[in-house]
Design a protein around this motif. Structure first.
Motif, PDB file in Angstrom:
ATOM      1  N   ALA A 128     -19.032  21.270   5.240  1.00 31.49           N
ATOM      2  CA  ALA A 128     -17.753  20.559   5.305  1.00 31.49           C
ATOM      3  C   ALA A 128     -17.772  19.598   6.483  1.00 31.49           C
ATOM      4  O   ALA A 128     -18.218  19.960   7.571  1.00 31.49           O
ATOM      5  N   ASP A 129     -17.309  18.383   6.265  1.00 31.38           N
ATOM      6  CA  ASP A 129     -17.169  17.435   7.373  1.00 31.38           C
ATOM      7  C   ASP A 129     -16.005  16.500   7.088  1.00 31.38           C
ATOM      8  O   ASP A 129     -15.420  16.524   6.004  1.00 31.38           O
ATOM      9  N   VAL A 130     -15.656  15.673   8.084  1.00 29.70           N
ATOM     10  CA  VAL A 130     -14.444  14.865   8.030  1.00 29.70           C
ATOM     11  C   VAL A 130     -14.770  13.399   8.238  1.00 29.70           C
ATOM     12  O   VAL A 130     -15.600  13.050   9.084  1.00 29.70           O
ATOM     13  N   VAL A 131     -14.094  12.546   7.464  1.00 34.48           N
ATOM     14  CA  VAL A 131     -14.135  11.093   7.675  1.00 34.48           C
ATOM     15  C   VAL A 131     -12.723  10.681   8.065  1.00 34.48           C
ATOM     16  O   VAL A 131     -11.819  10.667   7.233  1.00 34.48           O
ATOM     17  N   PRO A 132     -12.470  10.360   9.345  1.00 33.11           N
ATOM     18  CA  PRO A 132     -11.118   9.977   9.770  1.00 33.11           C
ATOM     19  C   PRO A 132     -10.841   8.509   9.480  1.00 33.11           C
ATOM     20  O   PRO A 132     -11.742   7.670   9.516  1.00 33.11           O
ATOM     21  N   LEU A 133      -9.593   8.209   9.179  1.00 33.07           N
ATOM     22  CA  LEU A 133      -9.171   6.835   8.925  1.00 33.07           C
ATOM     23  C   LEU A 133      -7.759   6.663   9.471  1.00 33.07           C
ATOM     24  O   LEU A 133      -6.909   7.538   9.289  1.00 33.07           O
ATOM     25  N   THR A 134      -7.505   5.542  10.136  1.00 35.73           N
ATOM     26  CA  THR A 134      -6.163   5.227  10.605  1.00 35.73           C
ATOM     27  C   THR A 134      -5.737   3.882  10.039  1.00 35.73           C
ATOM     28  O   THR A 134      -6.436   2.881  10.204  1.00 35.73           O
ATOM     29  N   ALA A 135      -4.622   3.884   9.341  1.00 37.38           N
ATOM     30  CA  ALA A 135      -4.017   2.646   8.841  1.00 37.38           C
ATOM     31  C   ALA A 135      -2.796   2.343   9.704  1.00 37.38           C
ATOM     32  O   ALA A 135      -2.201   3.248  10.303  1.00 37.38           O
ATOM     33  N   GLU A 136      -2.415   1.079   9.780  1.00 34.40           N
ATOM     34  CA  GLU A 136      -1.265   0.675  10.586  1.00 34.40           C
ATOM     35  C   GLU A 136      -0.221   0.003   9.714  1.00 34.40           C
ATOM     36  O   GLU A 136      -0.554  -0.740   8.783  1.00 34.40           O
ATOM     37  N   TYR A 137       1.059   0.270  10.034  1.00 36.42           N
ATOM     38  CA  TYR A 137       2.167  -0.220   9.232  1.00 36.42           C
ATOM     39  C   TYR A 137       3.209  -0.888  10.122  1.00 36.42           C
ATOM     40  O   TYR A 137       3.346  -0.558  11.302  1.00 36.42           O
ATOM     41  N   ARG A 138       3.990  -1.804   9.516  1.00 36.89           N
ATOM     42  CA  ARG A 138       5.034  -2.508  10.265  1.00 36.89           C
ATOM     43  C   ARG A 138       6.114  -1.548  10.721  1.00 36.89           C
ATOM     44  O   ARG A 138       6.603  -1.625  11.845  1.00 36.89           O
ATOM     45  N   ASP A 139       6.509  -0.655   9.814  1.00 43.74           N
ATOM     46  CA  ASP A 139       7.600   0.270  10.089  1.00 43.74           C
ATOM     47  C   ASP A 139       7.498   1.433   9.110  1.00 43.74           C
ATOM     48  O   ASP A 139       6.597   1.486   8.270  1.00 43.74           O
ATOM     49  N   LEU A 140       8.448   2.372   9.215  1.00 47.48           N
ATOM     50  CA  LEU A 140       8.418   3.559   8.360  1.00 47.48           C
ATOM     51  C   LEU A 140       8.604   3.192   6.892  1.00 47.48           C
ATOM     52  O   LEU A 140       7.974   3.783   6.001  1.00 47.48           O
ATOM     53  N   THR A 141       9.448   2.212   6.628  1.00 47.71           N
ATOM     54  CA  THR A 141       9.661   1.776   5.248  1.00 47.71           C
ATOM     55  C   THR A 141       8.362   1.275   4.626  1.00 47.71           C
ATOM     56  O   THR A 141       8.049   1.571   3.464  1.00 47.71           O
ATOM     57  N   HIS A 142       7.587   0.533   5.388  1.00 46.96           N
ATOM     58  CA  HIS A 142       6.307   0.013   4.925  1.00 46.96           C
ATOM     59  C   HIS A 142       5.365   1.164   4.573  1.00 46.96           C
ATOM     60  O   HIS A 142       4.688   1.153   3.532  1.00 46.96           O
ATOM     61  N   LEU A 143       5.299   2.187   5.419  1.00 46.29           N
ATOM     62  CA  LEU A 143       4.440   3.351   5.164  1.00 46.29           C
ATOM     63  C   LEU A 143       4.880   4.088   3.906  1.00 46.29           C
ATOM     64  O   LEU A 143       4.049   4.425   3.046  1.00 46.29           O
ATOM     65  N   ILE A 144       6.182   4.346   3.774  1.00 42.12           N
ATOM     66  CA  ILE A 144       6.670   5.083   2.609  1.00 42.12           C
ATOM     67  C   ILE A 144       6.425   4.285   1.329  1.00 42.12           C
ATOM     68  O   ILE A 144       6.052   4.848   0.287  1.00 42.12           O
ATOM     69  N   HIS A 145       6.584   2.960   1.411  1.00 41.83           N
ATOM     70  CA  HIS A 145       6.304   2.112   0.247  1.00 41.83           C
ATOM     71  C   HIS A 145       4.842   2.246  -0.174  1.00 41.83           C
ATOM     72  O   HIS A 145       4.522   2.326  -1.371  1.00 41.83           O
ATOM     73  N   ASP A 146       3.924   2.296   0.800  1.00 44.41           N
ATOM     74  CA  ASP A 146       2.501   2.420   0.494  1.00 44.41           C
ATOM     75  C   ASP A 146       2.193   3.783  -0.116  1.00 44.41           C
ATOM     76  O   ASP A 146       1.413   3.890  -1.073  1.00 44.41           O
ATOM     77  N   LEU A 147       2.786   4.838   0.421  1.00 43.37           N
ATOM     78  CA  LEU A 147       2.574   6.172  -0.132  1.00 43.37           C
ATOM     79  C   LEU A 147       3.084   6.253  -1.569  1.00 43.37           C
ATOM     80  O   LEU A 147       2.460   6.879  -2.430  1.00 43.37           O
ATOM     81  N   ARG A 148       4.209   5.599  -1.832  1.00 50.22           N
ATOM     82  CA  ARG A 148       4.742   5.578  -3.197  1.00 50.22           C
ATOM     83  C   ARG A 148       3.794   4.837  -4.127  1.00 50.22           C
ATOM     84  O   ARG A 148       3.552   5.266  -5.267  1.00 50.22           O
ATOM     85  N   ALA A 149       3.224   3.741  -3.647  1.00 48.63           N
ATOM     86  CA  ALA A 149       2.290   2.965  -4.467  1.00 48.63           C
ATOM     87  C   ALA A 149       1.003   3.732  -4.738  1.00 48.63           C
ATOM     88  O   ALA A 149       0.315   3.480  -5.737  1.00 48.63           O
ATOM     89  N   MET A 150       0.651   4.682  -3.855  1.00 52.98           N
ATOM     90  CA  MET A 150      -0.537   5.524  -4.052  1.00 52.98           C
ATOM     91  C   MET A 150      -0.261   6.703  -4.983  1.00 52.98           C
ATOM     92  O   MET A 150      -1.190   7.412  -5.380  1.00 52.98           O
ATOM     93  N   GLY A 151       1.022   6.976  -5.266  1.00 61.46           N
ATOM     94  CA  GLY A 151       1.368   8.183  -6.000  1.00 61.46           C
ATOM     95  C   GLY A 151       1.282   9.423  -5.137  1.00 61.46           C
ATOM     96  O   GLY A 151       1.071  10.528  -5.651  1.00 61.46           O
ATOM     97  N   GLU A 152       1.462   9.261  -3.814  1.00 63.93           N
ATOM     98  CA  GLU A 152       1.273  10.370  -2.881  1.00 63.93           C
ATOM     99  C   GLU A 152       2.573  10.780  -2.182  1.00 63.93           C
ATOM    100  O   GLU A 152       2.528  11.404  -1.126  1.00 63.93           O
TER     101      GLU A 152
END
Length: 273
Positions: free
Chosen positions: A170-194
Protein backbone atom coordinates in the motif's frame (compact mmCIF):
# COMPACT_ATOMS: atom_id res chain seq x y z
CA UNK A 1 -27.38 -16.22 9.48
CA UNK A 2 -24.83 -13.80 8.01
CA UNK A 3 -25.51 -10.22 9.04
CA UNK A 4 -25.79 -7.72 6.18
CA UNK A 5 -23.07 -5.04 6.18
CA UNK A 6 -23.96 -1.68 7.70
CA UNK A 7 -25.35 0.67 5.08
CA UNK A 8 -23.04 3.65 5.52
CA UNK A 9 -23.79 4.95 2.04
CA UNK A 10 -27.04 5.49 0.18
CA UNK A 11 -26.13 3.79 -3.09
CA UNK A 12 -29.29 4.98 -4.88
CA UNK A 13 -28.40 8.60 -4.13
CA UNK A 14 -24.78 7.97 -5.12
CA UNK A 15 -25.87 6.57 -8.48
CA UNK A 16 -28.11 9.56 -9.13
CA UNK A 17 -25.35 12.02 -8.31
CA UNK A 18 -22.80 10.21 -10.43
CA UNK A 19 -25.26 10.35 -13.34
CA UNK A 20 -25.07 14.16 -13.24
CA UNK A 21 -21.27 14.31 -13.38
CA UNK A 22 -19.28 16.45 -15.79
CA UNK A 23 -16.70 14.36 -17.71
CA UNK A 24 -14.32 17.34 -17.73
CA UNK A 25 -14.21 17.30 -13.90
CA UNK A 26 -12.92 13.72 -13.54
CA UNK A 27 -9.28 14.69 -13.03
CA UNK A 28 -8.96 12.36 -10.04
CA UNK A 29 -10.12 9.41 -12.13
CA UNK A 30 -7.69 10.33 -14.90
CA UNK A 31 -4.92 10.52 -12.30
CA UNK A 32 -5.94 7.05 -11.11
CA UNK A 33 -5.70 5.72 -14.67
CA UNK A 34 -2.26 7.28 -15.14
CA UNK A 35 -1.08 5.66 -11.90
CA UNK A 36 -2.50 2.29 -12.95
CA UNK A 37 -0.77 2.42 -16.32
CA UNK A 38 2.56 3.38 -14.69
CA UNK A 39 2.34 0.57 -12.15
CA UNK A 40 1.30 -2.08 -14.65
CA UNK A 41 4.20 -1.09 -16.90
CA UNK A 42 6.57 -2.08 -14.09
CA UNK A 43 5.11 -5.60 -13.82
CA UNK A 44 7.07 -8.08 -15.91
CA UNK A 45 4.00 -9.78 -17.28
CA UNK A 46 1.59 -9.55 -20.20
CA UNK A 47 -2.02 -9.54 -19.04
CA UNK A 48 -4.48 -11.15 -21.42
CA UNK A 49 -7.75 -11.09 -19.46
CA UNK A 50 -8.04 -7.74 -17.65
CA UNK A 51 -11.06 -6.24 -15.90
CA UNK A 52 -11.70 -2.81 -14.41
CA UNK A 53 -14.29 -2.12 -11.72
CA UNK A 54 -15.18 1.58 -11.91
CA UNK A 55 -18.01 4.14 -11.76
CA UNK A 56 -17.07 5.96 -14.99
CA UNK A 57 -16.12 3.44 -17.69
CA UNK A 58 -15.29 6.09 -20.32
CA UNK A 59 -12.15 6.97 -18.33
CA UNK A 60 -10.86 3.38 -18.53
CA UNK A 61 -11.67 2.40 -22.09
CA UNK A 62 -8.62 0.87 -23.79
CA UNK A 63 -6.45 0.86 -20.66
CA UNK A 64 -5.47 -2.75 -21.56
CA UNK A 65 -6.28 -4.84 -24.65
CA UNK A 66 -9.55 -6.71 -24.29
CA UNK A 67 -10.42 -5.05 -20.97
CA UNK A 68 -13.81 -5.79 -19.41
CA UNK A 69 -15.40 -2.76 -17.72
CA UNK A 70 -17.92 -3.41 -14.92
CA UNK A 71 -19.68 -1.01 -12.53
CA UNK A 72 -18.71 -0.88 -8.86
CA UNK A 73 -22.04 -2.33 -7.72
CA UNK A 74 -22.41 -4.16 -4.42
CA UNK A 75 -22.40 -7.40 -6.44
CA UNK A 76 -19.67 -7.26 -9.08
CA UNK A 77 -20.36 -8.65 -12.55
CA UNK A 78 -17.16 -10.73 -12.61
CA UNK A 79 -17.05 -14.43 -13.38
CA UNK A 80 -14.97 -16.67 -11.05
CA UNK A 81 -11.40 -17.22 -12.24
CA UNK A 82 -11.95 -15.25 -15.44
CA UNK A 83 -9.20 -12.62 -15.12
CA UNK A 84 -5.47 -12.34 -14.62
CA UNK A 85 -5.65 -8.71 -13.45
CA UNK A 86 -8.46 -6.71 -11.86
CA UNK A 87 -8.26 -2.96 -11.31
CA UNK A 88 -10.72 -1.64 -8.71
CA UNK A 89 -10.77 2.04 -9.56
CA UNK A 90 -12.09 4.94 -7.48
CA UNK A 91 -15.02 3.13 -5.94
CA UNK A 92 -13.84 1.40 -2.78
CA UNK A 93 -14.31 4.54 -0.66
CA UNK A 94 -18.05 4.35 -1.49
CA UNK A 95 -18.43 0.63 -0.69
CA UNK A 96 -20.64 -0.43 2.21
CA UNK A 97 -18.65 -3.69 2.35
CA UNK A 98 -15.08 -2.98 1.16
CA UNK A 99 -13.76 -6.38 2.23
CA UNK A 100 -16.58 -8.01 0.31
CA UNK A 101 -15.59 -6.03 -2.79
CA UNK A 102 -12.01 -7.30 -2.50
CA UNK A 103 -13.11 -10.89 -1.90
CA UNK A 104 -15.22 -10.73 -5.07
CA UNK A 105 -12.17 -9.47 -6.96
CA UNK A 106 -10.05 -12.32 -5.57
CA UNK A 107 -12.62 -14.89 -6.70
CA UNK A 108 -12.58 -13.35 -10.18
CA UNK A 109 -8.80 -13.70 -10.42
CA UNK A 110 -6.84 -16.71 -11.55
CA UNK A 111 -3.99 -18.14 -9.51
CA UNK A 112 -1.17 -15.59 -9.20
CA UNK A 113 -3.47 -12.89 -10.56
CA UNK A 114 -2.94 -9.22 -9.73
CA UNK A 115 -5.34 -6.87 -7.97
CA UNK A 116 -4.68 -3.13 -8.22
CA UNK A 117 -6.93 -0.86 -6.14
CA UNK A 118 -7.02 2.92 -6.44
CA UNK A 119 -9.19 4.71 -3.89
CA UNK A 120 -9.36 7.91 -1.87
CA UNK A 121 -7.69 7.78 1.55
CA UNK A 122 -8.27 9.24 4.99
CA UNK A 123 -6.62 12.64 4.49
CA UNK A 124 -8.87 13.46 1.55
CA UNK A 125 -10.69 16.78 2.10
CA UNK A 126 -9.50 17.02 5.70
CA UNK A 127 -9.65 20.84 5.45
CA UNK A 128 -13.30 20.75 4.36
CA UNK A 129 -14.15 18.25 7.08
CA UNK A 130 -12.66 20.47 9.80
CA UNK A 131 -14.24 23.69 8.53
CA UNK A 132 -17.72 22.18 8.15
CA UNK A 133 -17.59 20.54 11.58
CA UNK A 134 -16.68 23.82 13.31
CA UNK A 135 -19.31 25.75 11.37
CA UNK A 136 -22.07 23.20 12.09
CA UNK A 137 -21.27 23.20 15.80
CA UNK A 138 -21.60 27.00 15.85
CA UNK A 139 -24.70 27.36 13.63
CA UNK A 140 -26.67 24.16 14.27
CA UNK A 141 -25.36 23.19 17.69
CA UNK A 142 -24.22 19.75 16.56
CA UNK A 143 -22.62 17.70 13.79
CA UNK A 144 -24.04 15.68 10.90
CA UNK A 145 -22.25 13.29 8.50
CA UNK A 146 -21.03 15.49 5.63
CA UNK A 147 -17.69 14.13 4.40
CA UNK A 148 -17.57 10.37 3.84
CA UNK A 149 -15.24 8.40 6.13
CA UNK A 150 -12.22 7.12 4.21
CA UNK A 151 -9.71 4.52 5.33
CA UNK A 152 -6.18 5.27 6.46
CA UNK A 153 -3.45 3.58 4.45
CA UNK A 154 -2.59 1.08 7.22
CA UNK A 155 -6.21 -0.02 7.50
CA UNK A 156 -6.68 -0.24 3.74
CA UNK A 157 -3.57 -2.39 3.41
CA UNK A 158 -4.98 -4.71 6.06
CA UNK A 159 -8.11 -5.21 3.98
CA UNK A 160 -6.04 -7.01 1.33
CA UNK A 161 -4.87 -9.57 3.86
CA UNK A 162 -8.41 -10.02 5.22
CA UNK A 163 -9.58 -10.70 1.66
CA UNK A 164 -6.93 -13.40 1.20
CA UNK A 165 -4.37 -11.64 -0.99
CA UNK A 166 -0.65 -12.38 -0.82
CA UNK A 167 2.27 -9.92 -1.03
CA UNK A 168 0.13 -6.85 -0.14
CA UNK A 169 1.58 -3.38 -0.76
CA UNK A 170 0.00 0.00 0.00
CA UNK A 171 1.25 3.49 -0.80
CA UNK A 172 -0.09 7.02 -1.25
CA UNK A 173 -0.07 9.58 -4.05
CA UNK A 174 -0.92 12.99 -2.51
CA UNK A 175 -2.54 15.75 -4.54
CA UNK A 176 -3.58 19.28 -3.59
CA UNK A 177 -6.01 21.29 -5.70
CA UNK A 178 -6.77 24.97 -5.07
CA UNK A 179 -10.13 26.72 -5.25
CA UNK A 180 -11.39 30.31 -5.22
CA UNK A 181 -13.82 29.68 -2.39
CA UNK A 182 -15.95 26.99 -0.75
CA UNK A 183 -18.64 27.30 -3.41
CA UNK A 184 -16.05 26.58 -6.10
CA UNK A 185 -14.89 23.43 -4.25
CA UNK A 186 -18.43 22.13 -3.70
CA UNK A 187 -19.26 22.79 -7.37
CA UNK A 188 -16.24 20.69 -8.40
CA UNK A 189 -17.16 17.85 -6.05
CA UNK A 190 -20.68 17.86 -7.49
CA UNK A 191 -19.27 17.72 -11.02
CA UNK A 192 -17.17 14.68 -9.98
CA UNK A 193 -20.20 12.89 -8.52
CA UNK A 194 -18.44 12.90 -5.15
CA UNK A 195 -20.86 14.91 -2.98
CA UNK A 196 -22.39 13.59 0.23
CA UNK A 197 -24.26 10.30 -0.25
CA UNK A 198 -24.07 9.03 3.33
CA UNK A 199 -27.18 7.24 4.53
CA UNK A 200 -27.36 9.31 7.75
CA UNK A 201 -26.70 12.67 6.09
CA UNK A 202 -28.77 15.67 7.12
CA UNK A 203 -31.64 15.81 4.61
CA UNK A 204 -33.29 19.11 5.55
CA UNK A 205 -32.21 22.52 4.23
CA UNK A 206 -29.58 24.40 6.22
CA UNK A 207 -29.12 28.17 6.48
CA UNK A 208 -26.79 29.88 4.02
CA UNK A 209 -24.90 31.22 7.02
CA UNK A 210 -23.53 27.72 7.65
CA UNK A 211 -21.58 27.71 4.40
CA UNK A 212 -20.56 31.35 4.80
CA UNK A 213 -19.07 30.58 8.20
CA UNK A 214 -17.43 27.39 6.89
CA UNK A 215 -15.79 29.41 4.10
CA UNK A 216 -14.49 31.90 6.68
CA UNK A 217 -13.11 29.11 8.91
CA UNK A 218 -11.53 27.39 5.89
CA UNK A 219 -9.76 30.62 4.94
CA UNK A 220 -8.66 31.36 8.48
CA UNK A 221 -6.98 28.00 9.01
CA UNK A 222 -5.91 26.83 5.55
CA UNK A 223 -5.81 29.60 2.91
CA UNK A 224 -2.66 29.95 0.81
CA UNK A 225 -0.66 33.16 0.65
CA UNK A 226 -2.63 34.00 -2.51
CA UNK A 227 -5.93 33.62 -0.66
CA UNK A 228 -7.01 30.36 -2.32
CA UNK A 229 -8.40 27.32 -0.54
CA UNK A 230 -6.29 24.14 -0.77
CA UNK A 231 -8.10 20.80 -0.87
CA UNK A 232 -6.17 17.59 -0.26
CA UNK A 233 -6.99 14.47 -2.25
CA UNK A 234 -5.11 11.36 -1.08
CA UNK A 235 -4.97 8.61 -3.71
CA UNK A 236 -4.20 5.28 -2.04
CA UNK A 237 -2.81 2.51 -4.27
CA UNK A 238 -3.08 -1.11 -3.13
CA UNK A 239 -1.65 -4.16 -4.83
CA UNK A 240 -2.02 -7.82 -3.96
CA UNK A 241 -1.73 -11.21 -5.65
CA UNK A 242 -3.89 -14.27 -5.45
CA UNK A 243 -1.87 -16.99 -3.69
CA UNK A 244 0.32 -19.29 -5.76
CA UNK A 245 2.99 -21.88 -4.99
CA UNK A 246 5.32 -20.06 -7.39
CA UNK A 247 5.35 -16.84 -5.35
CA UNK A 248 8.19 -15.87 -3.06
CA UNK A 249 7.58 -16.75 0.57
CA UNK A 250 9.08 -15.04 3.65
CA UNK A 251 11.57 -17.13 5.61
CA UNK A 252 10.37 -18.75 8.81
CA UNK A 253 11.85 -17.25 11.99
CA UNK A 254 15.07 -19.10 12.84
CA UNK A 255 15.54 -20.53 9.37
CA UNK A 256 18.47 -18.28 8.36
CA UNK A 257 21.57 -20.22 7.30
CA UNK A 258 24.10 -17.48 8.15
CA UNK A 259 24.59 -15.42 11.29
CA UNK A 260 24.15 -11.65 10.89
CA UNK A 261 27.69 -11.08 12.20
CA UNK A 262 29.09 -13.39 9.53
CA UNK A 263 27.06 -11.73 6.79
CA UNK A 264 28.38 -8.31 7.81
CA UNK A 265 31.91 -9.66 8.36
CA UNK A 266 32.29 -8.20 11.84
CA UNK A 267 33.37 -9.94 15.05
CA UNK A 268 30.62 -11.40 17.20
CA UNK A 269 29.39 -8.84 19.77
CA UNK A 270 30.63 -5.84 17.74
CA UNK A 271 27.33 -5.03 16.06
CA UNK A 272 26.05 -1.53 16.76
CA UNK A 273 22.74 -1.47 18.63
Amino acid sequence: MTQAPTQIFDRETLTARRARHNPEALFLHQLARDEAEDRLSLVNRTFTAPAVVCPFPAVWEGVLPGVKLVPDDELLALAPGAHDVVIHAMGLHWANDPVGQLIQCRRALREDGLLLVLTLGGQTLHQLRAAMAEAEAAVLGGLSPRVAPMGEIRDLGGLLQRAGFALPVADVVPLTAEYRDLTHLIHDLRAMGETNAMAQRLKRPVPRSLFQLADHIYRTHFATAEGRLPATFELVCLTGWTPSDTQQKPLRPGSAKMRLADALKVPEGKLDP
